[in-house]
Scaffold this active site. Structure first.
Site: not given
Ligand code: GLA
Length: 403
Positions: A146, A179-181, A201
């Site tokens: 993450d 890393e969400w892009g 998320d």
């Molecule tokens: C981030 C990630 C999620 C999850 C949470 C856990 O938000 O994007 O998928 O793993 O952390 O805290």
């Protein structure tokens, strides 16, 4: 190194380690703790889910990984090696891995490139090689990595570092980048990770944002929209990841079916997020649809093409190995929509990725409905193939066109 004419000549430059190969020839399938349990996890839950994975037939349908997400952590020991939370995992993480392996499954774990994870647990920054060694010792098979608390950390460097560390530790471990892009990993991570998140998320909603101060969670449609434009970056060994599944967590059956179908159309990782020990028959039928799973797992490895929008509906095509196509009509609206289907409208070539053509003028496909599991004729004669269809609100009609 050698001395040549009084000069130092480098004969062997350090080479970057390659990521572990062939762990992601098709998108990964499994289950994760996060969507249902967040931090409320225990050894008993993991074992119960592993048992359910076997007993329900999910393992044999291809779901392999049991992934422990955030909040499994205890403290680092005096030498800096991370330990599992002794209350949640009284027998330690190796015992969990052994159990999961004994059920014919694989174990995933979670860490973060920063000082702390998103839930405030110890991150891997400065401990990357140590953590990789510890995971390998425990028998871990998958790492989700993450991106919280990473001020001043460079994303490409951080993910290359953990990828190298996993390689050096000697045990094949899948690297799921999360890393969400933000830094467009699809442009630089092909040799580093096996999948990368393309979205913030997900939450259990078909088409709405859940807004928090400073960030938002995405519904299914928002995830699709972001992931949609990235199909040229995915392929065998490296997948776009629009986040884990919310099937069985509270959406309607139509919405769950549409969510699952679209993840398969997009060759996305299929990481379940519901409680497998107590799911309904309807949920089971969706996540166990082997013909739909085969669309996701197709060996050509092409992410589906969002070909056009008409009358409120979206039309998607995914080329498959051997000349078949998957075809889905998605209704993102809250009303049922009627349409007339004429295959000749869809004579297309996927110029961007596969270069393949549907070629409805010359090729006759059998039309197989992936949700009713029935043949619905062929694509050849206009009078027979022009069909009136109704696509329900927040639902799909999905076919395999068989050559
Ligand atoms: C981030 C990630 C999620 C999850 C949470 C856990 O938000 O994007 O998928 O793993 O952390 O805290």
């Amino acid at each position: 190194m050698a001395i040549v004419g009084g000069m130092l000549a480098l004969t062997a430059l350090p080479v970057k380690a390659q990521k572990w190969e062939h762990l992601a020839d098709t998108p990964q399938m499994g289950w994760s703790t996060w969507n249902k349990f967040q931090g409320n996890i225990t050894e008993d839950i993991i074992k119960g889910i592993a048992d359910a994975m076997v007993e329900t037939g999910l393992r044999d349908a291809g779901y392999t990984y049991i992934n422990i997400d955030d909040c499994w952590h205890g403290k680092r020991d005096a030498d800096g090696f991370i330990q599992a939370d002794a209350k949640k995992f009284p027998n330690g993480m190796k015992a969990v891995a052994d159990y999961v392996h004994s059920r014919g499954l694989k174990l995933g774990i979670y860490s973060d490139a920063g000082t702390e994870t998103c839930a405030g647990m110890p991150g891997s920054l400065g401990h990357e090689y140590q953590d990789a060694i510890q995971y390998a010792r425990w028998g871990v098979d998958y790492l989700k990595y993450d991106w919280c608390n990473t001020t001043n950390v460079n994303p490409e460097g951080a993910y290359q570092l953990i990828s190298d560390a996993l390689r050096s530790a000697g045990r094949p471990i899948f690297l799921s980048m999360c890393e969400w892009g933000s830094s467009h990993p699809w442009k630089w991570a092909r040799e580093i990770g096996h999948s990368w998140r393309t979205t913030p998320d997900i939450w259990c909603s078909f088409d709405s944002l859940r807004v928090f101060p400073g960030y938002s969670q995405f519904g299914v449609m928002q995830c699709i929209q972001l992931n949609d434009s990235l199909r040229q970056y995915a392929g065998r060994g490296y997948w776009n990841d629009p986040d884990m599944l919310e099937v069985g967590n509270g959406m309607t059956e139509n919405e769950d079916r549409a969510h699952f179908t679209m993840w398969c159309m997009m060759a996305s990782p299929l990481i379940l997020g519901n409680d497998l020990r107590s799911m309904s028959e309807a949920t089971r039928n969706i996540i166990m649809n082997k013909e739909m799973i085969a669309i996701d797992q197709d060996t050509l490895g092409i992410q589906g093409l969002h070909y056009c929008d008409r009358g409120g509906l979206q039309f998607w095509f995914k080329p498959l190995a051997g000349g078949d196509w998957a075809f889905t009509i998605l209704n993102p609206t809250k009303k049922d929509i009627a349409c007339e289907l004429n295959w000749q409208d869809f004579n297309l070539t996927d110029t961007q990725v596969s270069k393949l053509s549907t070629n409805f003028d010359a090729v006759v496909y059998k039309v197989y409905n992936l949700w009713t599991h029935k043949m619905e004729g062929k694509t050849n004669r206009k009078s027979k193939t022009d069909r009136k269809l109704t696509v329900k609100a927040h639902d799909v009609i999905a076919y395999r066109l068989i050559k």
